[in-house]
Write a protein that holds these residues in place. Structure first.
Motif, mmCIF file in Angstrom:
data_model
loop_
_atom_site.group_PDB
_atom_site.id
_atom_site.type_symbol
_atom_site.label_atom_id
_atom_site.label_comp_id
_atom_site.label_asym_id
_atom_site.label_seq_id
_atom_site.Cartn_x
_atom_site.Cartn_y
_atom_site.Cartn_z
ATOM 1 N N GLY A 172 0.783 -1.224 0.000
ATOM 2 C CA GLY A 172 0.000 0.000 0.000
ATOM 3 C C GLY A 172 0.817 1.278 0.000
ATOM 4 O O GLY A 172 1.861 1.390 -0.649
ATOM 5 N N ILE A 173 0.323 2.261 0.734
ATOM 6 C CA ILE A 173 0.975 3.564 0.791
ATOM 7 C C ILE A 173 2.397 3.436 1.319
ATOM 8 O O ILE A 173 3.324 4.057 0.795
ATOM 9 N N GLY A 174 2.598 2.619 2.355
ATOM 10 C CA GLY A 174 3.931 2.480 2.942
ATOM 11 C C GLY A 174 4.952 1.966 1.957
ATOM 12 O O GLY A 174 6.092 2.460 1.903
ATOM 13 N N LEU A 175 4.574 0.974 1.153
ATOM 14 C CA LEU A 175 5.485 0.438 0.149
ATOM 15 C C LEU A 175 5.795 1.490 -0.910
ATOM 16 O O LEU A 175 6.947 1.642 -1.341
ATOM 17 N N ALA A 176 4.788 2.244 -1.331
ATOM 18 C CA ALA A 176 5.003 3.303 -2.320
ATOM 19 C C ALA A 176 5.926 4.383 -1.769
ATOM 20 O O ALA A 176 6.801 4.893 -2.484
ATOM 21 N N LEU A 177 5.750 4.734 -0.500
ATOM 22 C CA LEU A 177 6.608 5.755 0.110
ATOM 23 C C LEU A 177 8.044 5.261 0.204
ATOM 24 O O LEU A 177 8.995 6.014 -0.071
ATOM 25 N N ALA A 178 8.216 4.003 0.595
ATOM 26 C CA ALA A 178 9.560 3.441 0.664
ATOM 27 C C ALA A 178 10.220 3.470 -0.712
ATOM 28 O O ALA A 178 11.377 3.884 -0.860
ATOM 29 N N ARG A 179 9.489 3.057 -1.722
ATOM 30 C CA ARG A 179 10.033 3.064 -3.082
ATOM 31 C C ARG A 179 10.450 4.488 -3.483
ATOM 32 O O ARG A 179 11.530 4.708 -4.028
ATOM 33 N N GLY A 180 9.585 5.449 -3.212
ATOM 34 C CA GLY A 180 9.879 6.829 -3.586
ATOM 35 C C GLY A 180 11.105 7.378 -2.876
ATOM 36 O O GLY A 180 11.946 8.046 -3.487
ATOM 37 N N GLU B 296 0.723 9.313 -5.715
ATOM 38 C CA GLU B 296 0.483 10.745 -5.526
ATOM 39 C C GLU B 296 0.764 11.222 -4.102
ATOM 40 O O GLU B 296 0.740 12.424 -3.836
ATOM 41 N N VAL B 297 1.057 10.299 -3.207
ATOM 42 C CA VAL B 297 1.445 10.669 -1.836
ATOM 43 C C VAL B 297 2.964 10.789 -1.720
ATOM 44 O O VAL B 297 3.479 11.410 -0.799
ATOM 45 N N VAL B 298 3.678 10.220 -2.663
ATOM 46 C CA VAL B 298 5.134 10.097 -2.563
ATOM 47 C C VAL B 298 5.843 11.447 -2.553
ATOM 48 O O VAL B 298 6.763 11.679 -1.761
#
Length: 255
Positions: A21-29, A224-226
């Motif tokens: 989810g969001i956490g994985l996307a943030l980590a990737r970013g 879009e949160v990244v």
């Protein structure tokens, strides 16, 4: 060049609840911006799968499975990370859970579990990481809040209670830690399309309500949160503190 303000090369970033989810996307970013990643979750197998996905993308990743709601586990994990990998420069408190039920029927055990993960988890992990940040006189803490930090909605009273608490925890930490050159801010996502929300997105009535209620007219994406997270984790936000950045398509700005 101004773009260097967002460069995270050489930084170590711990992202809780980052197996999906969001956490994985943030980590990737954060990794794509140059940070060395430490991903976290309670399920070691799921976490290692996410870490493998990030490594396959060429990112430097370490997996740290532990329960953020356990203060002893937080302290022990942070100690291991800083001893074996290096000082944590960036903490993203993303781990959270949701439970839905009418308020008058909400089980006490479920209420306590929401608070344990969503509030205690932020408090104890931030506390464990902040000790090192205070000693080093630098650091970035990004707490993932929600539009539920500001707005109420039926059947999720414990969740909005927890996210309202995270908003004030963010401001309290700013008041106490800003003098140590630590920036503590929050990101409040609106209705974001994730695996956890797939049933809500599939509900035509609910999804239609979200789209009508949101000025942007649609659900947001995890990607879009990244950008907001990279901003708050980077030098670009060095004089931003105690702020809650709403990434919500305008839902908190309009009736």
């Amino acid at each position: 060049m101004p773009v260097t303000l967002f460069d995270l090369t050489g930084r170590i970033a711990l992202v809780s609840g980052s197996s999906r989810g969001i956490g994985l996307a943030l980590a990737r970013g954060l990794g794509e911006a140059g940070a060395q990643l430490v991903v976290n979750g309670r399920d070691a197998a799921t976490l290692e799968s996410a870490a493998g996905e990030l490594r396959a993308a060429g990112l430097a990743v370490h997996a740290a499975p532990f329960d953020v709601g356990d203060p002893e586990a937080c302290a022990a994990a942070v100690g291991r990370i800083e001893a074996e990998i290096g000082p944590i420069d960036i903490l993203v408190n993303n781990a959270g859970i949701q439970r839905r039920a009418p308020f008058v029927d909400f089980p006490a055990e479920a209420y306590r579990e929401v608070q344990r993960v969503n509030v205690d988890g932020v408090f104890f992990l931030a506390q464990a990481v902040a000790r090192g940040m205070v000693a080093r006189q630098r650091g970035k803490i990004v707490n993932i809040c929600s539009v539920g930090s500001e707005l109420g909605r039926a059947t999720i009273v414990p969740y909005t209670t927890s996210k309202g608490a995270v908003r004030m925890l963010t401001r309290g930490l700013c008041a106490e830690l800003a003098r140590h050159n630590i920036q503590i801010n929050g990101i409040a996502p609106g209705y974001i399309g994730t695996d956890l929300n797939k049933d809500l997105m599939a509900d035509k009535a609910f999804s239609g309500w979200v789209e009508a209620r949101t000025p942007a007219g649609r659900w947001g994406t995890v990607e879009e949160v990244v950008g907001a997270c990279i901003f708050l984790a980077s030098r670009a936000s060095d004089y931003v503190n105690g702020h809650i950045l709403y990434v919500d398509g305008g839902i908190t700005a309009a009736l």
